[in-house]
Motif scaffolding. Structure first.
Motif, PDB file in Angstrom:
ATOM      1  N   PRO A  95       5.994  53.641  76.862  1.00  0.00           N
ATOM      2  CA  PRO A  95       5.148  54.493  76.654  1.00  0.00           C
ATOM      3  C   PRO A  95       4.665  55.002  78.059  1.00  0.00           C
ATOM      4  O   PRO A  95       4.551  54.273  79.199  1.00  0.00           O
ATOM      5  CB  PRO A  95       4.236  53.995  75.885  1.00  0.00           C
ATOM      6  CG  PRO A  95       4.757  52.765  75.098  1.00  0.00           C
ATOM      7  CD  PRO A  95       5.956  52.504  76.122  1.00  0.00           C
ATOM      8  N   ILE A  96       4.204  56.257  78.259  1.00  0.00           N
ATOM      9  CA  ILE A  96       3.580  56.763  79.415  1.00  0.00           C
ATOM     10  C   ILE A  96       2.027  56.648  79.551  1.00  0.00           C
ATOM     11  O   ILE A  96       1.448  56.935  80.471  1.00  0.00           O
ATOM     12  CB  ILE A  96       4.005  58.094  80.106  1.00  0.00           C
ATOM     13  CG1 ILE A  96       3.753  59.080  78.804  1.00  0.00           C
ATOM     14  CG2 ILE A  96       5.570  57.931  80.090  1.00  0.00           C
ATOM     15  CD1 ILE A  96       3.952  60.827  79.206  1.00  0.00           C
ATOM     16  N   GLY A  97       1.795  56.223  78.351  1.00  0.00           N
ATOM     17  CA  GLY A  97       0.080  56.325  78.147  1.00  0.00           C
ATOM     18  C   GLY A  97      -0.206  55.863  76.698  1.00  0.00           C
ATOM     19  O   GLY A  97      -0.475  54.642  76.446  1.00  0.00           O
ATOM     20  N   ASN A  98       0.119  56.765  75.874  1.00  0.00           N
ATOM     21  CA  ASN A  98      -0.082  56.415  74.350  1.00  0.00           C
ATOM     22  C   ASN A  98       0.703  55.508  73.819  1.00  0.00           C
ATOM     23  O   ASN A  98       1.778  55.718  74.056  1.00  0.00           O
ATOM     24  CB  ASN A  98      -0.335  57.413  73.345  1.00  0.00           C
ATOM     25  CG  ASN A  98      -0.897  57.355  72.131  1.00  0.00           C
ATOM     26  OD1 ASN A  98      -0.384  56.456  71.433  1.00  0.00           O
ATOM     27  ND2 ASN A  98      -1.638  58.244  71.615  1.00  0.00           N
ATOM     28  N   LEU A  99       0.524  54.138  73.256  1.00  0.00           N
ATOM     29  CA  LEU A  99       1.529  53.391  72.762  1.00  0.00           C
ATOM     30  C   LEU A  99       2.477  53.804  71.788  1.00  0.00           C
ATOM     31  O   LEU A  99       3.540  53.458  71.519  1.00  0.00           O
ATOM     32  CB  LEU A  99       0.808  52.046  72.463  1.00  0.00           C
ATOM     33  CG  LEU A  99       0.240  51.151  73.507  1.00  0.00           C
ATOM     34  CD1 LEU A  99      -0.668  49.983  72.914  1.00  0.00           C
ATOM     35  CD2 LEU A  99       1.213  50.518  74.392  1.00  0.00           C
ATOM     36  N   SER A 148       7.144  66.384  80.013  1.00  0.00           N
ATOM     37  CA  SER A 148       5.817  66.397  79.303  1.00  0.00           C
ATOM     38  C   SER A 148       5.054  67.579  80.054  1.00  0.00           C
ATOM     39  O   SER A 148       4.346  68.536  79.489  1.00  0.00           O
ATOM     40  CB  SER A 148       5.360  65.156  79.226  1.00  0.00           C
ATOM     41  OG  SER A 148       6.062  64.190  78.259  1.00  0.00           O
ATOM     42  N   ALA A 149       4.924  67.071  81.294  1.00  0.00           N
ATOM     43  CA  ALA A 149       3.887  68.180  82.066  1.00  0.00           C
ATOM     44  C   ALA A 149       4.665  69.344  82.219  1.00  0.00           C
ATOM     45  O   ALA A 149       3.947  70.538  82.079  1.00  0.00           O
ATOM     46  CB  ALA A 149       3.732  67.736  83.498  1.00  0.00           C
ATOM     47  N   LEU A 162      -1.281  61.692  81.178  1.00  0.00           N
ATOM     48  CA  LEU A 162      -0.495  62.346  79.918  1.00  0.00           C
ATOM     49  C   LEU A 162      -0.210  61.354  78.857  1.00  0.00           C
ATOM     50  O   LEU A 162      -0.076  60.171  79.103  1.00  0.00           O
ATOM     51  CB  LEU A 162       0.808  62.650  80.609  1.00  0.00           C
ATOM     52  CG  LEU A 162       0.837  63.957  81.416  1.00  0.00           C
ATOM     53  CD1 LEU A 162       2.248  64.164  82.193  1.00  0.00           C
ATOM     54  CD2 LEU A 162       0.805  65.029  80.602  1.00  0.00           C
ATOM     55  N   THR A 163      -0.594  61.648  77.764  1.00  0.00           N
ATOM     56  CA  THR A 163      -0.612  61.094  76.560  1.00  0.00           C
ATOM     57  C   THR A 163      -1.813  60.110  76.306  1.00  0.00           C
ATOM     58  O   THR A 163      -1.642  59.385  75.077  1.00  0.00           O
ATOM     59  CB  THR A 163       0.766  60.730  76.085  1.00  0.00           C
ATOM     60  OG1 THR A 163       0.783  59.371  76.750  1.00  0.00           O
ATOM     61  CG2 THR A 163       2.035  61.338  76.526  1.00  0.00           C
ATOM     62  N   LYS A 164      -2.352  59.872  77.090  1.00  0.00           N
ATOM     63  CA  LYS A 164      -3.894  59.024  77.087  1.00  0.00           C
ATOM     64  C   LYS A 164      -4.891  59.546  76.558  1.00  0.00           C
ATOM     65  O   LYS A 164      -5.021  61.186  76.360  1.00  0.00           O
ATOM     66  CB  LYS A 164      -3.853  58.512  78.431  1.00  0.00           C
ATOM     67  CG  LYS A 164      -2.899  57.717  79.201  1.00  0.00           C
ATOM     68  CD  LYS A 164      -3.274  57.202  80.403  1.00  0.00           C
ATOM     69  CE  LYS A 164      -2.173  56.375  81.174  1.00  0.00           C
ATOM     70  NZ  LYS A 164      -2.531  55.787  82.538  1.00  0.00           N
ATOM     71  N   ARG A 165      -6.061  58.965  76.328  1.00  0.00           N
ATOM     72  CA  ARG A 165      -7.299  59.451  75.857  1.00  0.00           C
ATOM     73  C   ARG A 165      -7.751  60.570  76.704  1.00  0.00           C
ATOM     74  O   ARG A 165      -8.043  61.600  76.057  1.00  0.00           O
ATOM     75  CB  ARG A 165      -8.272  58.427  75.567  1.00  0.00           C
ATOM     76  CG  ARG A 165      -9.519  58.832  74.980  1.00  0.00           C
ATOM     77  CD  ARG A 165     -10.411  57.792  74.633  1.00  0.00           C
ATOM     78  NE  ARG A 165     -11.675  58.032  74.126  1.00  0.00           N
ATOM     79  CZ  ARG A 165     -12.820  57.232  73.957  1.00  0.00           C
ATOM     80  NH1 ARG A 165     -12.618  55.848  74.270  1.00  0.00           N
ATOM     81  NH2 ARG A 165     -13.731  57.618  73.459  1.00  0.00           N
ATOM     82  N   TYR A 166      -7.690  60.430  78.054  1.00  0.00           N
ATOM     83  CA  TYR A 166      -8.316  61.605  78.561  1.00  0.00           C
ATOM     84  C   TYR A 166      -7.443  62.467  79.438  1.00  0.00           C
ATOM     85  O   TYR A 166      -7.497  62.903  80.461  1.00  0.00           O
ATOM     86  CB  TYR A 166      -9.318  61.077  79.544  1.00  0.00           C
ATOM     87  CG  TYR A 166     -10.591  60.043  79.220  1.00  0.00           C
ATOM     88  CD1 TYR A 166     -11.455  60.864  78.649  1.00  0.00           C
ATOM     89  CD2 TYR A 166     -10.451  58.825  79.112  1.00  0.00           C
ATOM     90  CE1 TYR A 166     -12.528  60.151  78.068  1.00  0.00           C
ATOM     91  CE2 TYR A 166     -11.265  57.972  78.757  1.00  0.00           C
ATOM     92  CZ  TYR A 166     -12.601  58.868  78.063  1.00  0.00           C
ATOM     93  OH  TYR A 166     -13.609  58.034  77.382  1.00  0.00           O
ATOM     94  N   GLU A 167      -6.278  62.982  78.626  1.00  0.00           N
ATOM     95  CA  GLU A 167      -5.238  63.838  78.998  1.00  0.00           C
ATOM     96  C   GLU A 167      -5.647  65.105  79.421  1.00  0.00           C
ATOM     97  O   GLU A 167      -6.706  65.762  78.725  1.00  0.00           O
ATOM     98  CB  GLU A 167      -3.990  63.968  78.084  1.00  0.00           C
ATOM     99  CG  GLU A 167      -3.254  65.043  78.368  1.00  0.00           C
ATOM    100  CD  GLU A 167      -2.058  65.172  77.214  1.00  0.00           C
ATOM    101  OE1 GLU A 167      -1.261  64.119  76.903  1.00  0.00           O
ATOM    102  OE2 GLU A 167      -2.274  66.290  76.421  1.00  0.00           O
TER     103      GLU A 167
END
Length: 296
Positions: free
Chosen positions: A28-32, A136-137, A206-211
């Protein structure tokens, strides 16, 4: 000399290869939830997991209830010693999964060196695809995706950064950079100086809560960062050169000149030889060192 052919990873599972295989497993790059079912299964089945940061990887294994494996440290500072040892394990019949801290291994990390070692020894190299920050970006940037160049992290020294950026000035494809929060402002300054006030996208967390995506010109994004201090790792996606820029490059006045003639033209305009060589290197998109060496 014949090419090296690897037709299917199944060969390794059918006894056609005497040793094990090297699996490149995306994490994962952020979100599991970026993790794929195939990646989880591969980590469960491999004998050894080679990790950039074993502490980070242990957390990932615990989250997905993957039994503790033999974790092997493999990173930029120990790759010269660890790489051959990992290859030896594979030749002895062990299957090894290579993971980075986030995303695809071998992208902006030493995994590519291990891949080359494996290929040189005839070891099957099997990609287990998944999340990737650069792509993704790119796909969410709003900039052209037909052609692009991934650069990753720029050098630390200003002169090295400018040499690299000047070499990319006429590239028509979209450019993708990685950058840390404490360097992103400086990098935007250098991008603007070398490439102009182009359209860009700043992708953060990216892919995290505060993307967050910030889209605009370099100047507009600089202003945003002044008002919103940088946090988290960034992908910077930059518009490529316009058709007009390409045509200007193709029709450059110096194209028919030799290096010596090119430098001499600037010297005739009053530049020192050193500055003339530097300007010539910028025109041609090569390093100053290449010009210096060619004219010694």
């Amino acid at each position: 000399m014949k090419p090296i052919v690897q037709t299917s990873f199944a060969q390794a599972n059918q006894g056609q290869h005497p040793g094990g295989s090297l699996y490149l497993v995306a994490t994962p790059i952020g979100n599991l939830e970026d993790m794929t079912y195939r990646a989880i299964r591969t980590l469960r089945e491999c004998d050894i997991i080679a990790a950039e940061d074993t502490r980070q990887t242990r957390k990932l294994l615990t989250h997905f209830d993957i039994p503790a494996k033999q974790l092997f440290s493999y990173h930029e500072h120990n790759k010269a010693a660890s790489g051959p040892e990992i290859i030896r394990y594979i030749i002895e019949g062990k299957n090894v999964a290579l993971v980075s801290d986030a995303g695809l291994p071998a992208i902006s990390d030493p995994g590519s060196d291990l891949v080359r070692l494996a290929i040189a020894d005839g070891i099957p190299v099997i990609p287990i695809p998944g999340a990737n920050a650069a792509l993704s970006a790119l796909i969410a940037s709003g900039l052209p995706t037909e052609r692009f160049t991934f650069i990753g992290f720029l050098p630390r020294e200003r002169k090295d950064v400018m040499e690299q950026l000047q070499g990319l000035g006429a590239a028509s494809g979209t450019l993708i950079f990685y950058e840390s929060p404490h360097r992103v402002k400086r990098t935007l300054e250098l991008l603007k100086e070398a490439l102009g006030d182009r359209s860009i996208a700043l992708a953060r967390e990216l892919t995290k809560r505060y993307e967050e995506f910030v889209r605009g010109t370099v100047s507009e994004c600089q202003q945003w960062l002044e008002e919103h201090p940088p946090l988290g790792e960034y992908c910077i996606v930059v518009q490529g050169a316009s058709i007009e820029d390409e045509l200007r490059e193709q029709n450059a006045w110096w194209q028919e000149l030799s290096l010596e003639e090119h430098v001499a033209r600037y010297e005739q305009e009053g530049m020192s030889r050193k500055d003339a060589m530097k300007r010539t290197a910028g025109d041609r998109g090569v390093s100053k060192r290449d010009v210096y060496n060619a004219l010694l």
